[in-house]
Design an enzyme around this catalytic site. Structure first.
Site, mmCIF file in Angstrom:
data_model
loop_
_atom_site.group_PDB
_atom_site.id
_atom_site.type_symbol
_atom_site.label_atom_id
_atom_site.label_comp_id
_atom_site.label_asym_id
_atom_site.label_seq_id
_atom_site.Cartn_x
_atom_site.Cartn_y
_atom_site.Cartn_z
ATOM 1 N N PRO A 13 0.808 -1.232 0.000
ATOM 2 C CA PRO A 13 0.000 0.000 0.000
ATOM 3 C C PRO A 13 0.835 1.273 0.000
ATOM 4 O O PRO A 13 1.825 1.399 0.719
ATOM 5 C CB PRO A 13 -0.813 -0.125 1.286
ATOM 6 C CG PRO A 13 -0.938 -1.594 1.496
ATOM 7 C CD PRO A 13 0.387 -2.161 1.050
ATOM 8 N N CYS A 14 0.401 2.228 -0.816
ATOM 9 C CA CYS A 14 1.189 3.443 -1.051
ATOM 10 C C CYS A 14 0.669 4.676 -0.321
ATOM 11 O O CYS A 14 1.307 5.715 -0.370
ATOM 12 C CB CYS A 14 1.224 3.739 -2.549
ATOM 13 S SG CYS A 14 -0.395 4.190 -3.229
ATOM 14 N N GLN A 15 -0.463 4.587 0.343
ATOM 15 C CA GLN A 15 -1.087 5.789 0.902
ATOM 16 C C GLN A 15 -0.152 6.596 1.790
ATOM 17 O O GLN A 15 -0.203 7.819 1.790
ATOM 18 C CB GLN A 15 -2.356 5.418 1.690
ATOM 19 C CG GLN A 15 -3.482 4.939 0.821
ATOM 20 C CD GLN A 15 -3.454 3.440 0.572
ATOM 21 O OE1 GLN A 15 -2.422 2.788 0.647
ATOM 22 N NE2 GLN A 15 -4.611 2.881 0.244
#
Length: 164
Positions: free
Chosen positions: A80-82
């Site tokens: 996940p890149c958030q």
């Protein structure tokens, strides 16, 4: 000889689709996709619809099942890149809730020692966190170094490949 693949943060199976389309030698032996805080697991449902619903497709928190990953030759994942993205004004990098998922990848690398690793994330990871530019990427590179991996990385612009 088959190349045994473990797919983390599998989403709808993009890595698997690409690898298995490229060569029949790639064999996905275990995949994990789980979206915390959501009762409906749409990405996992889509994954199972495309690749079948079996015991090697896991829909649980990676922290609880990472030690169950079988021996493999290639670890892939789009973690996940958030917490690295410019889209988030409160991105906390590797210290954030989703950014800290890196450590589960590192745990699997320590335990299973696959010869190859292919990870994907946003280009902002290179500059994360904003107040300590590059610290998070450096930490990840150091983890790879400590485990004896040689690392090659690059930023790829999807528009250059006519993919938007």
């Amino acid at each position: 000889m088959n190349i045994k693949v473990v797919e983390l943060f599998a989403g709808v199976g993009g890595f698997r689709l690409g690898l298995e389309t490229a060569s029949p030698l790639f064999q996905t032996v275990w995949a994990n996709q789980w979206e915390p805080k959501y009762k409906a697991q749409h990405a996992f449902d889509c994954y199972c619809q495309h690749f079948g619903n079996n015991d090697n497709h896991i829909n649980q928190d990676i922290a609880l099942v990472k030690h169950d990953a079988p021996k493999h030759d290639l670890l892939v994942g789009g973690f996940p890149c958030q917490d690295f993205s410019v889209a988030s004004t409160k991105a906390k990098g590797i210290e954030g809730e989703k950014g800290s998922l890196w450590w589960h990848i590192n745990d699997i690398l320590k335990e299973k020692r696959p010869p190859y690793v292919l990870l994907e994330n946003v280009d902002r990871l290179l500059k994360s966190p904003s107040k300590q530019r590059g610290r998070d990427f450096l930490i990840m590179l150091r983890c790879f170094y400590d485990l004896g991996y040689a690392v090659e990385w690059r930023v790829i612009n999807a528009a250059e490949y006519r993919v938007l």
